[in-house]
Design a protein around this motif. Structure first.
Motif, PDB file in Angstrom:
ATOM      1  N   LEU A  15      51.080  42.743  11.397  1.00  0.00           N
ATOM      2  CA  LEU A  15      52.475  43.164  11.475  1.00  0.00           C
ATOM      3  C   LEU A  15      53.219  42.442  12.593  1.00  0.00           C
ATOM      4  CD1 LEU A  15      52.129  47.009  10.888  1.00  0.00           C
ATOM      5  CD2 LEU A  15      53.170  45.334   9.347  1.00  0.00           C
ATOM      6  N   PHE A  16      52.555  42.257  13.721  1.00  0.00           N
ATOM      7  CA  PHE A  16      53.200  41.561  14.832  1.00  0.00           C
ATOM      8  C   PHE A  16      53.444  40.092  14.481  1.00  0.00           C
ATOM      9  CE2 PHE A  16      53.270  39.388  18.978  1.00  0.00           C
ATOM     10  CZ  PHE A  16      54.379  40.033  19.513  1.00  0.00           C
ATOM     11  N   ALA A  39      59.795  40.469  21.539  1.00  0.00           N
ATOM     12  CA  ALA A  39      58.331  40.580  21.489  1.00  0.00           C
ATOM     13  C   ALA A  39      57.894  42.003  21.803  1.00  0.00           C
ATOM     14  CB  ALA A  39      57.693  39.600  22.469  1.00  0.00           C
ATOM     15  N   ILE A  40      58.530  42.622  22.783  1.00  0.00           N
ATOM     16  CA  ILE A  40      58.190  44.006  23.140  1.00  0.00           C
ATOM     17  C   ILE A  40      58.565  44.956  21.994  1.00  0.00           C
ATOM     18  CG2 ILE A  40      58.766  45.918  24.701  1.00  0.00           C
ATOM     19  CD1 ILE A  40      59.040  43.774  26.927  1.00  0.00           C
ATOM     20  N   ILE A  89      55.929  47.229  19.819  1.00  0.00           N
ATOM     21  CA  ILE A  89      56.070  48.688  19.705  1.00  0.00           C
ATOM     22  C   ILE A  89      56.167  49.103  18.232  1.00  0.00           C
ATOM     23  CG2 ILE A  89      57.634  50.631  20.171  1.00  0.00           C
ATOM     24  CD1 ILE A  89      58.239  49.259  22.892  1.00  0.00           C
ATOM     25  N   LEU A  90      57.004  48.406  17.465  1.00  0.00           N
ATOM     26  CA  LEU A  90      57.139  48.739  16.045  1.00  0.00           C
ATOM     27  C   LEU A  90      55.829  48.515  15.292  1.00  0.00           C
ATOM     28  CD1 LEU A  90      60.680  47.384  15.180  1.00  0.00           C
ATOM     29  CD2 LEU A  90      59.916  49.742  15.118  1.00  0.00           C
ATOM     30  N   SER A  91      55.143  47.427  15.584  1.00  0.00           N
ATOM     31  CA  SER A  91      53.861  47.144  14.926  1.00  0.00           C
ATOM     32  C   SER A  91      52.840  48.219  15.248  1.00  0.00           C
ATOM     33  CB  SER A  91      53.333  45.778  15.347  1.00  0.00           C
ATOM     34  OG  SER A  91      54.223  44.766  14.974  1.00  0.00           O
ATOM     35  N   LEU A  92      52.816  48.670  16.495  1.00  0.00           N
ATOM     36  CA  LEU A  92      51.893  49.727  16.902  1.00  0.00           C
ATOM     37  C   LEU A  92      52.225  51.046  16.208  1.00  0.00           C
ATOM     38  CD1 LEU A  92      49.515  50.532  18.710  1.00  0.00           C
ATOM     39  CD2 LEU A  92      51.178  51.133  20.465  1.00  0.00           C
TER      40      LEU A  92
END
Length: 158
Positions: A11-12, A27-28, A32-35
């Motif tokens: 996802l990242f 990137a941050i 966060i969204l990927s996590l």
């Protein structure tokens, strides 16, 4: 746990590909969204479905095949609409699919419905009932699912 990490990384990487060139804030936000997404998927599946990295590659190839089939179907339907004297023979055909995953079957049914001239009417087990506008132009009922089935099987079946 491995599936969670692989899903997060995939996802990242998708995020970085969509937002390229990447800044620190992006990137941050992507991390966060990927996590969050990978945690939610892991929570709701609870080990029922394992994530395969190769599935993402199959889905990428599937998207290109889907776009190609969508263009072909649109041109075919445009020909039918612009030539009203062209004989059509609507019919409902029954197609067996070898896709075992429910998600894969749903993708297949939706792919068929989204291409003009076809409509998925019902899905019962491994049998898909499809309404086609021009049944005479159809060689075999399996020709409808042929472009999608192998790719969706690779993406969703274990």
């Amino acid at each position: 746990m491995v599936n969670l990490v692989l899903l997060f990384i995939s996802l990242f990487l998708l995020w970085t590909g969509l937002v390229f060139p990447l800044s620190g804030q992006e990137a941050i936000a992507g991390a966060i969204l990927s996590l969050l997404i990978s945690s939610a998927v892991s929570f709701y599946t609870k080990g029922k479905e394992s994530f395969k990295v190769s599935g993402i590659f199959y889905l990428i190839i599937y998207s290109f095949v889907f776009i190609k089939e969508l263009i072909k179907a649109n041109l075919s339907m445009a020909k039918i609409v612009l030539t009203p004297s062209l004989p059509i023979s609507p019919k409902i055909v029954e197609v067996k699919t070898s896709i075992k995953s429910n998600v894969g079957r749903a993708f297949l049914a939706n792919s068929i419905t989204l291409t003009p001239g076809t409509l998925s009417v019902d899905l019962e087990g491994d049998t898909l009932y499809i309404h086609v506008v021009d049944g005479n132009a159809l060689g075999s009922s399996a020709d409808i699912v042929k472009p999608f089935e192998r790719l969706l099987k690779g993406a969703f079946d274990k």
